[in-house]
Enzyme design. Structure first.
Site, short mmCIF file in Angstrom:
data_model
loop_
_atom_site.label_atom_id
_atom_site.label_comp_id
_atom_site.label_asym_id
_atom_site.label_seq_id
_atom_site.Cartn_x
_atom_site.Cartn_y
_atom_site.Cartn_z
N ASP A 1 -9.11 4.09 -1.67
CA ASP A 1 -10.12 4.59 -0.76
C ASP A 1 -11.38 5.25 -1.26
OD1 ASP A 1 -7.91 3.54 0.54
OD2 ASP A 1 -7.63 5.86 1.57
N GLU B 1 2.67 4.99 -3.80
CA GLU B 1 2.65 6.15 -4.89
C GLU B 1 3.98 7.06 -5.13
OE1 GLU B 1 0.29 5.76 -2.47
OE2 GLU B 1 -1.10 4.71 -3.79
N ASP C 1 0.86 -1.12 0.20
CA ASP C 1 -0.02 -0.01 0.00
C ASP C 1 1.12 1.32 -0.02
OD1 ASP C 1 -2.16 1.61 0.17
OD2 ASP C 1 -2.51 1.21 2.42
C1 NOJ Z 1 -4.68 3.46 2.92
C2 NOJ Z 1 -5.46 2.24 1.77
O1 NOJ Z 1 -5.86 2.77 0.91
C3 NOJ Z 1 -6.44 1.45 2.85
O2 NOJ Z 1 -6.95 0.31 2.07
C4 NOJ Z 1 -5.77 0.87 4.08
O3 NOJ Z 1 -6.59 0.45 4.95
C5 NOJ Z 1 -5.06 2.08 4.75
N1 NOJ Z 1 -4.00 2.72 4.01
C6 NOJ Z 1 -4.29 1.78 6.26
O4 NOJ Z 1 -3.13 0.93 5.61
#
Ligand code: NOJ
Length: 977
Positions: free
Chosen positions: A631, A557, A554
């Site tokens: 998200d 970017e 995660d």
């Molecule tokens: C951002 C991610 O997009 C999300 O899916 C994740 O739960 C959070 N970071 C925490 O790691």
């Protein structure tokens, strides 16, 4: 990311303030626009757009880029030459080396570099240690094949003054017409121009120049103009740019590269993910229903993203395809820097002189990147399949995933203890809901130190893994690229001492803020960093992980909470002293790649296919795992947009895609949650996920009738896993999308080119139109052809091109089967896909208008790489109305492990054949004759029972053959009537 705090004193301060903020305002439902640039706020975008506006206003305009005819040479499939750019009043020329390479695949590649920078013949400002060249290594990360140079490409014999023409492509059907003054290229197929470079004269390579210091104005004096004397260009953002309090020092000065690419006669363009937008891309220069910003590609952590917007998101694939009836063409803009793409369409006319000629629409695009060389691949189709295939040959096909990876994943931020994980696991069993994978978000770590377990909440990872393994289930743990800056943490010590972190502009380790507070970022552009990263995943290094642990990457970017636009400063330095600006969009891929490599090498001799999910991606990421759309919100609109987003991933070469089921932020209503599961059943990557502040929502939580309806959706996914796996195999070998939009399946059906709310599963003919609106009881599903389409569940028949209303109460997923296919299934409900390994198959034979059907089935061990040595079964099933027989033939590739796999699978049989749309003449038929390769039949032959169910009103007739006792891996024939 969530927010930027002014000068936080400590991470705890940040966290507490964040918690206070979110509890006051939850749910926050608007993207923070002010955190992200508009084109006007990105100097190079503003300059190039302004240039386009200026050019559009001139009555006559000639691009100052000319190909020097005396420089042109053609050898071994490659044309080389020098483009001369004439600058301003002085007439100074800038030399830009050009190559046009003609590839065996029929793809042409055009590159333009800048001689001065190439030779390092420039000076950098601020004593920068950055590389002087334009970034030319994007291909190193994105391209893995397809570069064989054409032996047939040749200079055309028809010469015309002022241009050079090259014939190339299959049977010489393609032609590149390269005009010298001004420089431009028209790409033709069968004599017709499909793609034009520099038609509008917007080619622009911002060449290197020394900064001319202007005298500081004395008090009371006007400041000097922000335009240059020489060219009249706006130089206010050439040397420095500030956004959101961060200043980019731009040691290389202005270095944008831009080009207009036109698609004459094409009304639709698709691709360039990732955006929360429609599949058919919109115009971007304002007006009703159009955007006023270009589509942006600058990988960023845009949480709570806005819908129907060209704003950038987490990943970037600069592949665009243009489509019209009878033709699809594509361009792949291989550049890793921040990129903006303007799109305009204009109604033209094929031939203005001939009355009655239907007017056609042209699409004109304008590509603007901040730095790097110009490197564009041109694909002339002519079908959508040709584009995905050729693009896949270049950047790689989807990695064949393990079987479990395409089943259902259960995630949330966070399952809080190992007991919690085991409890959720037990509850799935209690409620008889299938699932394969449970996920751990960042809270499992000891204080956000990756490769550790929180000793209080996860004291016994082994017990947890063992329990999961009993049902062949897996655990996915998150590992992010930011490494906590703290004491007594060997990972940070090693990374720093080995010099493997990303550097700031001074060349020191770059420090920024993310989940752990102060952090450093591993620089996976560095081969040594990849090697080191690999060591961290070994079982004896990361204790408490096992063969059933897999990884989630995660924030790659990368997300930097206190960085410009929530990411790294552009003047940061990576391995090889490339500036972050040059490589930004590839950063996520390099981290994903390092983790992939690490998973391959976890243990000597243990060679299983890795599974790594990534949030950030670039062209080529499909070789490494799956992606999800980040998200989103628990809102109907987010459910709806997930379909075009997933479809767009499919046609853009990275089809292993899905959205957070249920919506990440906020609490979905039970109805929304149910509809989202029904939709998620059709995402190639199918995972429920939720933010830490949300209520629990595992499928067993909502209760009657929702839990049962969600369970049915999950069982449908599991039942169809053989069809999904076959679709993945097709993606892995041909580049075809796993879920497909209407235009891809019906490229000649102009009425369906913009349809992006329904999807086909692989080549199975399964057509789903998930319900994405509240309170709906039906959907209107679009059929592109005259084949019969049958309701998957009750065989109601829909015939005729156009829209048909399909009833869709809450417990019903609108799912049709197009006539003409054989759909493989496994009908026995199990707790996980691993437990289905030896289950028998059902074949659903869906007859077309003419009474025929065909389909394929691919099976391997679902786990190892042995399929590469032929350990697989690949069958083709054909039902032929003339012979009234269903037959199975081998279409597999033989290898050293084929026979052993066939032996292992010998007992796996077809237990049921269902024929939908069965001929009325079968009424009364009680038996079918069965023959199987290698089996000697007793006298009278083998027979199996068949039951015929006549048509009832709108419901089609069907027939079921029970237990024909044929092996799924063998050749056989079932003779009806
Ligand atoms: C951002 C991610 O997009 C999300 O899916 C994740 O739960 C959070 N970071 C925490 O790691």
């Amino acid at each position: 990311m969530f927010f930027t705090m002014p000068q936080p004193r400590s991470w705890t301060d940040v966290f507490l303030s964040f918690t206070a903020l979110t509890s006051l305002f939850t749910p926050v439902v608007m993207v923070k626009h002010e955190n992200f640039k508009t084109c006007t706020q990105a100097g190079f975008c503003k300059r190039n757009r302004a240039f386009a506006d200026d050019v559009a206003q001139l009555t006559s305009w000639t691009s100052p880029y000319n190909l020097d005819p005396s420089s042109v040479s053609f050898k071994d499939g490659q044309l080389s030459g020098t483009i001369l750019k004439t600058v301003g009043k002085s007439g100074e020329t800038v030399r830009l080396p050009l190559t046009v390479t003609f590839l065996e695949s029929g793809t042409a590649r055009v590159t333009v570099d800048e001689e001065k920078r190439q030779k390092g013949d420039i000076t950098l400002r601020h004593d920068s240690k950055a590389r002087k060249e334009r970034y030319n290594e994007a291909s190193k990360w994105a391209i893995v094949g397809g570069l064989e140079i054409s032996t047939g490409a040749a200079l055309s014999r028809d010469t015309e003054a002022g241009s050079t023409r090259v014939n190339y492509g299959p049977a010489g059907t393609h032609e590149a017409v390269i005009t010298h003054s001004p420089f431009g290229i028209n790409f033709k197929r069968d004599g017709e121009t499909h793609i034009k470079f520099n038609e509008r004269g917007l080619l622009n390579m911002e060449h290197w120049r020394a900064k001319v210091e202007k005298p500081q104005p004395k008090e009371g004096e006007e400041p000097p103009p922000e335009t240059t004397e020489e060219t009249g260009e706006d130089e206010s953002t050439w040397w420095e740019e500030t956004f959101g309090g961060n200043t980019d020092t731009k040691p290389k000065g202005p270095e944008a590269v831009a080009l207009d690419i036109s698609f004459p006669g094409y009304e639709h363009v698709y691709g360039i993910p990732e955006h929360a937008s429609s599949l058919s891309l919109k115009e971007t220069r304002g007006g009703d229903g159009k955007y006023s910003e270009p589509y942006r590609l600058y990988n960023a952590d845009v949480f709570e993203y806005e819908l129907d917007s060209p704003m950038t998101l987490y990943g970037a694939i600069p592949l665009m395809q243009a489509h019209r009836k009878g033709s699809t063409v594509g361009v792949f803009w291989l550049n890793a820097a921040e990129t903006w793409i303007d799109i305009v369409k204009s109604k033209g006319s094929k031939n203005p002189l001939s009355l009655g000629t239907k007017s056609v629409t042209d699409t004109q695009t304008h590509w603007i990147s901040e730095s790097g060389i110009l490197d564009v691949f041109v694909m002339l189709g002519p079908t959508p399949k040709d584009i995905t295939q050729k693009y896949g040959e270049l950047t790689g096909f989807t990695a064949m995933p393990q079987q479990f990876a395409i089943a259902y994943h259960q995630c949330r931020w966070n399952y809080v203890t190992d007991e919690d994980v085991m409890d959720v696991d037990r509850k799935f069993d209690k409620f008889k809901i299938p699932y394969d994978v449970i996920w751990l978000d960042i809270e499992y770590t000891d204080g956000k130190k990756y490769f550790t377990w929180d000793p209080l909440t996860f004291p016994n990872p082994k017990k947890m893994h063992n329990q999961l393994d009993k049902r062949d289930r897996k655990l996915v743990a998150i590992i992010d690229p930011h490494i906590k800056n703290t004491d007594k943490y060997p990972v940070i010590d090693e990374m720093k001492s080995k010099g493997l972190a990303v550097k700031n502009k001074e060349g020191n380790d770059y420090e920024g803020w993310c989940w752990p507070g102060s952090s450093y970022w591993v620089d996976c552009f560095n081969p040594a960093a990849i090697k080191w990263w690999t060591t961290l995943f070994k079982y004896d290094s990361w204790k408490g992980t096992f063969a059933n642990t897999f990884i989630w990457n995660d924030m790659n970017e990368p997300s930097v909470f206190n960085g410009p636009e929530t990411t790294m400063p552009k003047d940061n330095l990576h391995y090889g002293n490339w500036e972050h600006r040059d490589v930004h969009n590839i950063n996520g891929l390099t981290f994903h790649n390092a983790t992939f490599e690490a998973m391959v090498e976890r243990k000597k001799g243990e060679v299983r296919r890795p599974f790594v999910l990534t949030r950030s991606f670039y062209a080529g990421s499909q070789r490494l795992g799956a992606m999800w759309t980040g998200d989103n919100l628990a809102e109907w609109s987010h459910l709806a947009i997930s379909i075009p987003m997933v479809l767009n991933q499919g046609i853009s070469g990275f089809p292993f895609a899905g959205a957070d089921v249920g919506g990440f932020f906020g609490n979905p209503s039970k109805e929304l949650l149910t509809r989202w599961y029904q939709t998620g059943t059709f995402y190639p990557f199918f995972r429920g996920h939720a933010h830490i502040d949300t209520r629990r929502r595992e499928p067993y939580v909502p209760g009657a009738p929702y839990t049962e309806i969600i369970s049915q959706a999950l069982r449908l996914r599991y039942q169809l896993l053989p069809a999904w796996y076959t679709a993945f195999h097709e993606a892995a070998t041909t580049g075809a999308p796993i879920v497909r939009p209407n235009f891809y399946v019906h490229p000649d059906d102009a009425a369906g080119f913009a349809i992006d709310d329904q999807l086909y599963v692989g080549s199975t003919g399964l057509l789903a139109k998930p319900v994405v609106t509240e309170g709906a009881n039906s959907v209107d599903i679009y059929l592109a052809d005259a084949e019969p389409y049958y309701d998957y569940f009750d065989y109601t028949t829909y015939t005729g091109a156009g829209y048909h209303t399909v009833q869709a109460p809450l417990d019903k997923i609108p799912l049709l089967m197009q006539g003409g296919h054989v759909i493989p299934r496994r009908d026995r409900p199990r707790r996980s896909s691993g437990l289905m390994k030896w289950d028998p198959f059902t074949l659903v034979v869906v007859l077309d208008r003419a009474g025929n059907a065909e389909g394929t089935l691919y099976i391997d061990d679902g786990e190892t790489f042995e399929f590469e040595q032929g350990a697989a079964i690949h069958r083709k099933f054909v039902f032929d109305h003339e012979t009234s027989a269903l037959s199975s033939t081998d279409i597999g590739t033989q290898g050293p492990k084929t026979a052993a796999f066939a032996k292992a699978m010998a007992k796996v049989r077809v237990e049921k054949v269902v024929v939908v749309g069965a001929p009325a003449a079968w009424e009364g038929l009680a038996e079918v004759a069965v023959s199987e390769e290698g089996v000697k039949e007793s006298k009278g032959g083998r027979r199996a029972k068949v039951t015929f169910y006549p048509a009832q009103g709108v419901k089609a007739a069907w027939a079921v053959v029970r237990d024909p006792k044929v092996a799924v891996g063998k050749g056989w024939r079932i003779q009806f009537a």
